[in-house]
Design an enzyme around this catalytic site. Structure first.
Site, PDB file in Angstrom:
ATOM      1  N   HIS A   3       0.829  -1.208   0.000  1.00 44.10           N
ATOM      2  CA  HIS A   3       0.000   0.000   0.000  1.00 44.10           C
ATOM      3  C   HIS A   3       0.860   1.254   0.000  1.00 44.10           C
ATOM      4  O   HIS A   3       1.887   1.341   0.667  1.00 44.10           O
ATOM      5  CB  HIS A   3      -1.014  -0.007   1.154  1.00 44.10           C
ATOM      6  CG  HIS A   3      -0.455   0.057   2.537  1.00 44.10           C
ATOM      7  ND1 HIS A   3      -0.209   1.251   3.192  1.00 44.10           N
ATOM      8  CD2 HIS A   3      -0.128  -0.914   3.429  1.00 44.10           C
ATOM      9  CE1 HIS A   3       0.233   1.014   4.414  1.00 44.10           C
ATOM     10  NE2 HIS A   3       0.304  -0.294   4.583  1.00 44.10           N
ATOM     11  N   ASP A  10       5.862   2.035   6.903  1.00 44.67           N
ATOM     12  CA  ASP A  10       4.567   1.375   6.731  1.00 44.67           C
ATOM     13  C   ASP A  10       3.773   2.192   5.710  1.00 44.67           C
ATOM     14  O   ASP A  10       3.151   3.183   6.077  1.00 44.67           O
ATOM     15  CB  ASP A  10       3.850   1.310   8.084  1.00 44.67           C
ATOM     16  CG  ASP A  10       2.477   0.686   8.015  1.00 44.67           C
ATOM     17  OD1 ASP A  10       2.138   0.108   6.975  1.00 44.67           O
ATOM     18  OD2 ASP A  10       1.734   0.795   9.023  1.00 44.67           O
ATOM     19  N   GLU A  66      -5.081   1.682   2.509  1.00 49.36           N
ATOM     20  CA  GLU A  66      -5.017   0.511   3.392  1.00 49.36           C
ATOM     21  C   GLU A  66      -5.247   0.908   4.832  1.00 49.36           C
ATOM     22  O   GLU A  66      -5.906   0.198   5.598  1.00 49.36           O
ATOM     23  CB  GLU A  66      -3.651  -0.173   3.244  1.00 49.36           C
ATOM     24  CG  GLU A  66      -3.525  -1.498   3.983  1.00 49.36           C
ATOM     25  CD  GLU A  66      -2.996  -1.385   5.416  1.00 49.36           C
ATOM     26  OE1 GLU A  66      -2.936  -2.402   6.123  1.00 49.36           O
ATOM     27  OE2 GLU A  66      -2.632  -0.254   5.831  1.00 49.36           O
ATOM     28  N   GLU A  67      -4.700   2.060   5.226  1.00 53.85           N
ATOM     29  CA  GLU A  67      -4.722   2.464   6.628  1.00 53.85           C
ATOM     30  C   GLU A  67      -6.115   2.813   7.143  1.00 53.85           C
ATOM     31  O   GLU A  67      -6.320   2.920   8.346  1.00 53.85           O
ATOM     32  CB  GLU A  67      -3.777   3.651   6.852  1.00 53.85           C
ATOM     33  CG  GLU A  67      -2.299   3.387   6.570  1.00 53.85           C
ATOM     34  CD  GLU A  67      -1.662   2.453   7.594  1.00 53.85           C
ATOM     35  OE1 GLU A  67      -2.362   2.000   8.525  1.00 53.85           O
ATOM     36  OE2 GLU A  67      -0.456   2.184   7.462  1.00 53.85           O
ATOM     37  N   ASP A  73       3.982  -6.039   3.733  1.00 53.16           N
ATOM     38  CA  ASP A  73       3.680  -4.995   4.702  1.00 53.16           C
ATOM     39  C   ASP A  73       4.624  -5.138   5.890  1.00 53.16           C
ATOM     40  O   ASP A  73       5.429  -6.077   5.958  1.00 53.16           O
ATOM     41  CB  ASP A  73       2.223  -5.089   5.159  1.00 53.16           C
ATOM     42  CG  ASP A  73       1.614  -3.747   5.532  1.00 53.16           C
ATOM     43  OD1 ASP A  73       2.373  -2.843   5.947  1.00 53.16           O
ATOM     44  OD2 ASP A  73       0.382  -3.609   5.422  1.00 53.16           O
ATOM     45  N   HIS A  80       3.807   3.186  13.225  1.00 58.60           N
ATOM     46  CA  HIS A  80       2.856   4.300  13.316  1.00 58.60           C
ATOM     47  C   HIS A  80       3.384   5.445  14.173  1.00 58.60           C
ATOM     48  O   HIS A  80       2.597   6.211  14.749  1.00 58.60           O
ATOM     49  CB  HIS A  80       1.482   3.829  13.821  1.00 58.60           C
ATOM     50  CG  HIS A  80       0.678   3.156  12.752  1.00 58.60           C
ATOM     51  ND1 HIS A  80      -0.687   2.972  12.846  1.00 58.60           N
ATOM     52  CD2 HIS A  80       1.030   2.616  11.554  1.00 58.60           C
ATOM     53  CE1 HIS A  80      -1.131   2.358  11.766  1.00 58.60           C
ATOM     54  NE2 HIS A  80      -0.102   2.119  10.966  1.00 58.60           N
TER      55      HIS A  80
END
Length: 332
Positions: free
Chosen positions: A61, A168, A198-199, A221, A308
């Site tokens: 992604h 990410d 995606e998130e 990922d 994150h």
């Protein structure tokens, strides 16, 4: 690969606003694929034709977590809402960017009691972003309501490890780009899907494979590394132990045939790997599992510390081993 990773991670493209990162990826791959297109949701689909009828889809992604402006105070401070899984605690004191303008995240507290209470119960209601302006009118010129932003952080090279925002999943994008450039005439037909959103719910992956007859889908990922002090004791993923072959996470169970194939290919090619059971989260494999009548799907994960946050960390050797695994799988 480090220069490529640096280039990709320093681009600001949160969920739903992936056009800058997509353009950068197109420029990297356009001379190395048989065809590519951008679908109606914004997914970038690139194809390398193989010698047989088997088709493997690889997915990474393009989007990153971010923020969106929801309100502007009279004195020019921004109120924001998360786009994806942004932890408000991580934001305190962090630098963020909106349209290239950098700000700092602070939180409210008029008294010592209120300050302490808010510090212990941080949420987006008490956060604000200071972009250095003095009025609502100035702020509206820079970042009007609806403006998307991301962390403002830079790539750091620690030799055997790297640190950056948006690993990410720009690390997955970099791995696919590197594989595309290294693959000449694959045995299998290969689809490389650089997907959107995606998130915020595996949105792009839910449609990216719809128009193709796919035998196997592999999401690339990150996954949480459990090799720091007092990390999750029921997980075993570590940096420098190779890419992870996912068994399950909080959203999906990987197809057994896919898992067995990945293990077999890794062993046959002396590629370092480890097994992954993630206690939470999910990947785009979930989107492909429910595409059309279902696609056998799994995930290859890169163990990552501090996911994150503005400063995610991966091992460059894990990245290189993942590229080798894709190359081997392409001709399996």
């Amino acid at each position: 690969m480090k220069e490529l990773i640096k280039k990709l991670t320093e681009i600001s493209s949160p969920s739903g606003r992936e056009y800058e990162i997509r353009d950068a990826i197109i420029n990297e791959i356009k001379d190395y694929v048989d065809e590519y297109k951008v679908d109606r949701l914004g997914n970038l689909i690139a194809i390398k034709k193989g010698e047989n009828d088997k088709t493997i889809l690889f997915d990474a992604h393009m989007d990153e977590i971010g923020l969106v402006v929801t309100h502007i105070t009279d004195d020019g401070f921004l109120r924001v809402e998360p786009v994806g899984g942004v932890n408000p605690r991580v934001l305190i004191g962090a630098k963020v960017q909106f349209n290239g303008y950098v700000g700092v995240v602070g939180f409210e507290g008029e008294t010592i009691e209120e300050y302490s209470k808010n510090m212990n119960n941080i949420n987006f209601d008490v956060l604000f972003v200071d972009i250095g302006v003095n009025s609502k009118e100035e702020a509206e010129k820079v970042a009007p309501i609806g403006t998307f932003g991301t962390y403002y952080a830079h790539f750091n090279d620690l030799e055997d490890k790297i640190i950056s925002k948006a690993l990410d999943d720009r690390i997955g994008c970099a791995i696919m780009i590197e594989a595309i450039k290294k693959i000449n005439t694959p045995k299998n037909n290969l689809i490389f899907a650089f997907t959107v959103q995606e998130e915020v719910g595996l949105i792009g992956a839910s449609v990216a494979g719809y128009n193709y007859n796919i035998d196997m889908a592999i999401a690339l990922d990150v996954t949480a590394a459990a090799d720091t002090p007092k990390a999750f004791k029921r997980m075993s993923m570590k940096l420098n132990d190779g890419p992870c072959i996912k068994i399950k996470d909080g959203y999906t169970v990987s197809d057994k045939f896919v898992v067995d194939t990945l293990k077999e290919v890794a062993k046959e090619n002396n590629i370092k790997y480890q097994m992954e059971v993630l206690l939470f989260g999910g990947t785009n494999a979930g989107g492909y599992q429910v595409t059309k009548s279902g696609i056998p799907s799994g995930t290859i994960s890169i163990p990552t510390r501090y996911i994150h946050t503005p400063h995610e960390m991966v091992s460059i050797s894990d990245v290189e081993e993942t590229v080798k695994l894709i190359l081997a799988l392409s001709n399996s």
